[in-house]
Motif scaffolding. Structure first.
Motif, short mmCIF file in Angstrom:
data_model
loop_
_atom_site.label_atom_id
_atom_site.label_comp_id
_atom_site.label_asym_id
_atom_site.label_seq_id
_atom_site.Cartn_x
_atom_site.Cartn_y
_atom_site.Cartn_z
N PRO A 1 0.81 -1.48 0.46
CA PRO A 1 0.07 -0.06 -0.54
C PRO A 1 1.18 1.06 0.23
O PRO A 1 1.83 1.50 0.33
CB PRO A 1 -0.45 0.48 1.13
N TYR B 1 -0.62 3.69 1.09
CA TYR B 1 -1.46 4.90 2.14
C TYR B 1 -1.15 4.69 3.22
O TYR B 1 -1.95 2.70 3.00
CB TYR B 1 -2.28 5.90 1.39
N GLN C 1 0.19 8.85 3.33
CA GLN C 1 1.40 8.39 2.42
C GLN C 1 2.90 7.98 3.58
O GLN C 1 3.29 7.81 4.11
CB GLN C 1 2.06 9.29 2.05
N SER D 1 5.14 0.89 -10.21
CA SER D 1 4.96 2.59 -9.10
C SER D 1 4.26 3.18 -9.86
O SER D 1 3.84 4.07 -9.68
CB SER D 1 5.86 2.47 -8.49
N SER E 1 1.70 3.82 -12.36
CA SER E 1 0.31 3.57 -12.35
C SER E 1 -0.44 3.25 -11.16
O SER E 1 -0.58 2.03 -11.90
CB SER E 1 -0.70 3.50 -13.43
N PRO E 2 -0.46 2.81 -9.84
CA PRO E 2 -0.80 2.30 -8.96
C PRO E 2 -1.93 1.69 -8.84
O PRO E 2 -2.65 2.23 -9.69
CB PRO E 2 -1.21 3.56 -7.00
N LYS F 1 -5.16 0.06 -7.92
CA LYS F 1 -6.08 -0.12 -7.21
C LYS F 1 -7.36 -1.37 -6.25
O LYS F 1 -7.02 -2.19 -6.89
CB LYS F 1 -7.44 0.72 -7.03
N GLU G 1 -11.05 1.28 -0.40
CA GLU G 1 -9.59 1.45 -1.67
C GLU G 1 -8.29 1.64 -1.04
O GLU G 1 -8.90 1.95 -0.62
CB GLU G 1 -10.55 1.75 -2.71
N ASP G 2 -7.75 0.59 -1.61
CA ASP G 2 -6.31 0.63 -1.58
C ASP G 2 -5.34 1.12 -2.90
O ASP G 2 -5.55 0.38 -3.74
CB ASP G 2 -5.50 -0.04 -0.75
N GLU G 3 -4.08 2.03 -3.02
CA GLU G 3 -3.06 2.51 -3.49
C GLU G 3 -2.27 1.67 -3.85
O GLU G 3 -1.79 2.17 -2.69
CB GLU G 3 -3.48 3.89 -4.01
#
Length: 124
Positions: free
Chosen positions: A31, A33, A39, A63, A65-66, A68, A80-82
């Motif tokens: 992740p 964040y 962050q 890295s 385009s993270p 989801k 939701e996680d990036e």
């Protein structure tokens, strides 16, 4: 068991590529964040990159385009996680090392679980 084979150019019999069945592609989903939306420090990612490069000779990091990840916390909310994905190609699975690394990453990134998975791949 690892099976190997070589494909040759039909004109000069030079190898085009060598394949190795039984290589493993290991992926780690990390992740960007924490749960409060802060962050994670860049050092967390750089330290892991250095460790994997030193131990395995390289790492691929997705890295730009993270990705989801979505999951249901309960019936009424979706979280939701990036994430970034780290990949390493290995000959064999050292479960002791990967288990220790997973536990350390879960602590570093303050997660209940870090998704790690592997696939058997054929390298061309």
């Amino acid at each position: 068991m690892i099976l190997t084979g070589t494909c040759y150019n039909r004109y000069d019999r030079q190898p085009l590529f060598k394949s190795a069945i039984g290589m493993l592609l290991l992926q780690m989903f990390l992740p960007l964040y924490d749960n409060a939306g802060k962050q994670f420090p860049e050092a967390n990612f750089l330290d892991l990159r250095q460790e994997l490069t030193t131990r395995f000779g390289g790492v691929t990091i997705y890295s730009r385009s993270p990705v989801k990840g979505l999951w249901k916390q309960d019936e009424s909310s979706v979280t939701e996680d990036e994430m970034v994905i780290y990949e390493v190609l290995v000959d064999k699975l050292d479960t002791s090392y990967w288990t220790r690394l997973k536990l350390r990453l879960q602590h570093t990134f303050r997660q209940e679980e870090i998704m790690m998975r592997y696939y058997e791949v054929t390298r061309l």
